[in-house]
Design an enzyme around this catalytic site. Structure first.
Site, PDB file in Angstrom:
ATOM      1  N   GLY A  39       5.062   4.654   3.697  1.00 46.74           N
ATOM      2  CA  GLY A  39       6.193   4.868   2.796  1.00 46.74           C
ATOM      3  C   GLY A  39       5.751   4.866   1.345  1.00 46.74           C
ATOM      4  N   GLY A  40       6.668   4.399   0.494  1.00 46.80           N
ATOM      5  CA  GLY A  40       6.399   4.392  -0.943  1.00 46.80           C
ATOM      6  C   GLY A  40       5.155   3.628  -1.312  1.00 46.80           C
ATOM      7  N   GLY A  60     -10.947  35.954 -15.249  1.00 53.30           N
ATOM      8  CA  GLY A  60     -10.393  34.666 -15.677  1.00 53.30           C
ATOM      9  C   GLY A  60     -11.192  33.501 -15.124  1.00 53.30           C
ATOM     10  CB  ALA A  61     -12.953  32.991 -11.919  1.00 53.15           C
TER      11      ALA A  61
HETATM   12  C1  HXC Z   1       7.774  -8.020   6.876  1.00 53.35           C
HETATM   13  C2  HXC Z   1       6.187  -7.267   8.330  1.00 53.35           C
HETATM   14  C3  HXC Z   1       6.265  -5.976   7.784  1.00 53.35           C
HETATM   15  C4  HXC Z   1       7.164  -5.750   6.709  1.00 53.35           C
HETATM   16  C5  HXC Z   1       4.803  -5.943   9.355  1.00 53.35           C
HETATM   17  N1  HXC Z   1       5.291  -7.194   9.305  1.00 53.35           N
HETATM   18  N2  HXC Z   1       5.394  -5.170   8.444  1.00 53.35           N
HETATM   19  N3  HXC Z   1       6.939  -8.273   7.878  1.00 53.35           N
HETATM   20  N4  HXC Z   1       7.879  -6.794   6.286  1.00 53.35           N
HETATM   21  N5  HXC Z   1       7.278  -4.565   6.110  1.00 53.35           N
HETATM   22  C6  HXC Z   1       4.881  -8.337  10.119  1.00 53.35           C
HETATM   23  C7  HXC Z   1       5.379  -8.250  11.552  1.00 53.35           C
HETATM   24  O1  HXC Z   1       6.666  -8.767  11.658  1.00 53.35           O
HETATM   25  C8  HXC Z   1       4.343  -9.113  12.249  1.00 53.35           C
HETATM   26  O2  HXC Z   1       4.667 -10.450  12.001  1.00 53.35           O
HETATM   27  C9  HXC Z   1       3.069  -8.821  11.501  1.00 53.35           C
HETATM   28  O3  HXC Z   1       3.472  -8.314  10.225  1.00 53.35           O
HETATM   29  C10 HXC Z   1       2.212  -7.800  12.171  1.00 53.35           C
HETATM   30  O4  HXC Z   1       3.004  -6.649  12.459  1.00 53.35           O
HETATM   31  P1  HXC Z   1       2.989  -5.942  13.884  1.00 53.35           P
HETATM   32  O5  HXC Z   1       4.139  -5.033  13.936  1.00 53.35           O
HETATM   33  O6  HXC Z   1       2.885  -6.993  14.961  1.00 53.35           O
HETATM   34  O7  HXC Z   1       1.612  -5.151  13.811  1.00 53.35           O
HETATM   35  P2  HXC Z   1       1.258  -3.757  14.418  1.00 53.35           P
HETATM   36  O8  HXC Z   1       1.728  -3.642  15.815  1.00 53.35           O
HETATM   37  O9  HXC Z   1      -0.204  -3.580  14.158  1.00 53.35           O
HETATM   38  O10 HXC Z   1       2.067  -2.690  13.557  1.00 53.35           O
HETATM   39  C11 HXC Z   1       1.814  -2.542  12.203  1.00 53.35           C
HETATM   40  C12 HXC Z   1       2.913  -1.674  11.548  1.00 53.35           C
HETATM   41  C13 HXC Z   1       4.295  -2.238  11.865  1.00 53.35           C
HETATM   42  C14 HXC Z   1       2.786  -0.235  12.052  1.00 53.35           C
HETATM   43  C15 HXC Z   1       2.606  -1.668  10.048  1.00 53.35           C
HETATM   44  O11 HXC Z   1       4.299  -3.660  11.578  1.00 53.35           O
HETATM   45  C16 HXC Z   1       5.390  -1.610  11.068  1.00 53.35           C
HETATM   46  O12 HXC Z   1       5.835  -0.520  11.389  1.00 53.35           O
HETATM   47  N6  HXC Z   1       5.840  -2.320  10.014  1.00 53.35           N
HETATM   48  C17 HXC Z   1       6.894  -1.815   9.160  1.00 53.35           C
HETATM   49  C18 HXC Z   1       6.390  -0.683   8.326  1.00 53.35           C
HETATM   50  C19 HXC Z   1       7.427  -0.193   7.366  1.00 53.35           C
HETATM   51  O13 HXC Z   1       8.310   0.585   7.736  1.00 53.35           O
HETATM   52  N7  HXC Z   1       7.380  -0.742   6.165  1.00 53.35           N
HETATM   53  C20 HXC Z   1       8.260  -0.383   5.119  1.00 53.35           C
HETATM   54  C21 HXC Z   1       7.667   0.880   4.508  1.00 53.35           C
HETATM   55  S1  HXC Z   1       8.634   1.456   3.210  1.00 53.35           S
HETATM   56  P3  HXC Z   1       4.271 -11.646  12.989  1.00 53.35           P
HETATM   57  O14 HXC Z   1       4.949 -12.832  12.397  1.00 53.35           O
HETATM   58  O15 HXC Z   1       4.805 -11.234  14.319  1.00 53.35           O
HETATM   59  O16 HXC Z   1       2.785 -11.741  12.973  1.00 53.35           O
HETATM   60  C22 HXC Z   1       8.013   0.642   1.943  1.00 53.35           C
HETATM   61  C23 HXC Z   1       8.800   0.884   0.734  1.00 53.35           C
HETATM   62  C24 HXC Z   1       7.965   0.762  -0.471  1.00 53.35           C
HETATM   63  O17 HXC Z   1       7.084  -0.027   1.973  1.00 53.35           O
HETATM   64  C25 HXC Z   1       8.784   1.350  -1.558  1.00 53.35           C
HETATM   65  C26 HXC Z   1       8.033   1.427  -2.825  1.00 53.35           C
HETATM   66  C27 HXC Z   1       8.802   2.219  -3.790  1.00 53.35           C
END
Ligand code: HXC
Length: 517
Positions: free
Chosen positions: A172-173, A407-408
């Site tokens: 994402g962002g 031009g190149a």
């Molecule tokens: C809080 C998070 C987290 C998040 C992961 N965890 N992402 N906690 N906020 N964004 C935690 C999980 O709950 C888990 O906690 C641990 O991290 C490991 O994650 P898993 O899912 O078990 O790992 P894995 O299977 O390897 O998958 C990794 C992953 C997945 C693909 C990154 O966790 C995921 O899809 N996370 C969300 C990604 C996402 O959509 N993020 C927001 C993006 S938008 P425990 O306690 O169980 O160990 C964004 C906006 C930014 O970031 C904007 C800026 C302008």
């Protein structure tokens, strides 16, 4: 009076908890997948015993979703400074073992502190990105944290080099922080970077895709052009960071790390005379030329897999760090297209902002003809090259090896575009366009009336070539400063670089130019 044992023990206990991060089990899992932990990455980056951490005892302040009682060691990111090859560098490393390296308010504050330190101390900053993105439980606090990081990435741009390693998820962002930095290195197997993943794309657009296709290192290195290097693994990523830093100054007020010996002893390389094929349409690999010019053949190619019709990268000539930009005749005949223009223009601007002289090697038949190129805006993109070269004030040395058409010719840093020294090989051809295209336009009527059209076209093209396709006409008009044998190229460039070491060029003050983006 000595410190009490209670206080001392308390510190050690707290240190241990923080240093353990996500714990031994998570570290083992990572090792099993061939990945380093966040601390190991920093351990590989910095010389032993030089890392000074800040924010080890940081704690989040979230109260929602049962977070009030939850401790998050280091708040999921390790920050500090250390030395790389004797030079200070700032760094942060997101710890996926601690709540997925997700970014909350304090986590962001720590990264900001590393960036603020880098700009204050005038040192490069390296970031290891390995995170689930914005910490969901922190809501707007996490988004605001990203905003503060982005804001600083922009403030640092052009002041200190910023290098990002994508060593895990970067979703994402969150991907915009590395995208705002100077160089992105991504590990081949374990990293993914995307704005919308395959699931979101399918749900919104119905398009079916895979992570490999949109978010892998391979895709970003060769298709999107979002990254500069693919690393085989974490260790390799750290090696690339070391190599890159070896060519870069610590900040924009310093020279890059030249290795200058008082005596300049450069021997001619007769192999270069042999490299250029007699037929100007037969391609040759420009990397051979670059390797002949670079000290010890040491050339760090940047964006090797993207827009391969232009080659860019760092090396040293006679000890001085330079940025090479060269047309690559083996790919798309070395034409400039949209991607090549973007790639080269950004590199030229990087070199300029960090005082790295630019050596441009030219064999370009023109901009790539095509409907798609015109419709996608080759005018706007090609203009970036003109803009980048004309606004660069570092020493600019151009060697015209063969074709330099239209031009190149100008876009590859001709004398008119501000090159300080232009040299040409005897094989150079400077013209508005190639002979065949030119006679078709100039002699359309004669060719139409000719009995043997191909023979007439050849005769006219030969005449045109004799007249225009040589460097002497341009040398006569002083657009070329000297014509040299290919074997003399390295010494000619090295001498020019030395002569230009104290170059100063001032321009009228302004906020910034308006480069066509
Ligand atoms: C809080 C998070 C987290 C998040 C992961 N965890 N992402 N906690 N906020 N964004 C935690 C999980 O709950 C888990 O906690 C641990 O991290 C490991 O994650 P898993 O899912 O078990 O790992 P894995 O299977 O390897 O998958 C990794 C992953 C997945 C693909 C990154 O966790 C995921 O899809 N996370 C969300 C990604 C996402 O959509 N993020 C927001 C993006 S938008 P425990 O306690 O169980 O160990 C964004 C906006 C930014 O970031 C904007 C800026 C302008």
């Amino acid at each position: 009076m000595a410190i009490s044992k209670t206080l001392s023990d308390e510190l050690e206990k707290r240190r241990k908890i923080a240093l353990d991060g996500g714990g031994a089990k998570k570290a083992e899992d990572r090792h099993a997948k061939g990945r380093m932990t966040a601390r190991e990455r920093l351990g590989g980056l910095f010389s032993e015993g030089t890392f000074q951490e800040f924010g080890l005892h940081a704690q989040h302040n979230t109260r929602y979703f049962g977070m009030a009682d939850k401790s998050i060691p280091t708040d999921g990111v390790i920050c500090g400074t250390g030395f790389v090859d004797g030079r200070p560098v700032a760094a942060f490393s997101q710890d996926f073992g601690v709540v997925g390296g997700s970014l909350g308010e304090i986590h962001a504050k720590k990264i900001c502190a590393a960036l603020d330190h880098a700009v204050k101390a005038g040192v490069p900053v390296v970031g290891f990105n390995d995170s689930g993105g914005a910490r969901i439980q922190e809501g707007v606090g996490a988004l605001s944290g990203y905003g503060q990081v982005f804001y600083r990435n922009v403030q640092l741009s052009g002041v200190v080099p910023q290098i990002s390693v994508i060593a895990g998820p970067c979703a994402g962002g969150a991907a915009y922080s590395p995208a705002l930095t100077d160089f992105l290195i991504m590990t081949r197997e374990n990293a993914q970077m995307f704005i919308c993943g395959p699931e979101v794309i399918r749900a919104v657009t119905g398009q079916v895709t895979t992570m490999e296709e949109i978010g892998s290192a391979q895709a970003h290195a060769s298709v999107s052009g979002n990254i500069h290097f693919i690393a085989e693994n974490d260790q390799h990523a750290v090696q690339i960071v070391h190599k890159l830093l070896s060519f870069l100054p610590s900040n924009n007020m310093m020279d890059p790390p030249h290795h200058i010996e008082p005596d300049l002893k450069i021997v001619d390389d007769p192999a270069l005379d042999e490299l250029v094929p007699a037929d100007s349409k037969t391609p040759f690999d420009c990397r051979e030329v670059i390797k002949s010019l670079a000290d010890d053949g040491d050339f760090l190619e940047v964006m090797e897999h993207f827009a391969a019709n232009i080659v860019i990268g760092f090396g040293r000539i006679g000890g001085m760090v330079v940025g090479f930009v060269s047309n690559q005749p083996t790919v798309k005949a070395g034409t400039l297209d949209i991607d090549a223009s973007d790639k080269a223009a950004r590199f030229v601007r990087f070199c300029n902002v960090y005082n790295i002289p630019i050596v441009t090697l030219v064999d370009v038949p023109g901009f790539l003809p095509g409907v798609a190129e015109e419709r996608r805006g080759i005018i706007r993109h090609g203009a970036k090259m003109l803009f980048a070269y004309a606004s660069a004030t570092v020493p600019k040395i151009t060697v015209i090896m063969r074709k330099a058409y239209g031009g190149a010719y100008l876009a590859m840093c001709s004398e008119d575009m501000g090159a300080d020294r232009v040299m040409a090989w005897p094989t150079a051809e400077i013209a508005v366009m190639g002979a065949e295209g030119a006679v078709n336009i100039l002699y359309r009527k004669e060719l139409k009336e000719a009995e043997d059209k191909p023979a007439k076209a050849k005769e006219l093209a030969d005449e045109y070539r004799k007249e225009f396709a040589t460097p002497y006409l341009s040398a006569g008009r002083l657009a070329i400063h000297d014509i040299i044998q290919p074997r003399e190229t390295k010494s000619a460039i090295a001498l020019s670089l030395r002569g230009l070491m104290s170059k100063r060029e001032t321009r009228p003050p302004k906020k910034h130019g308006n480069i066509p983006l």
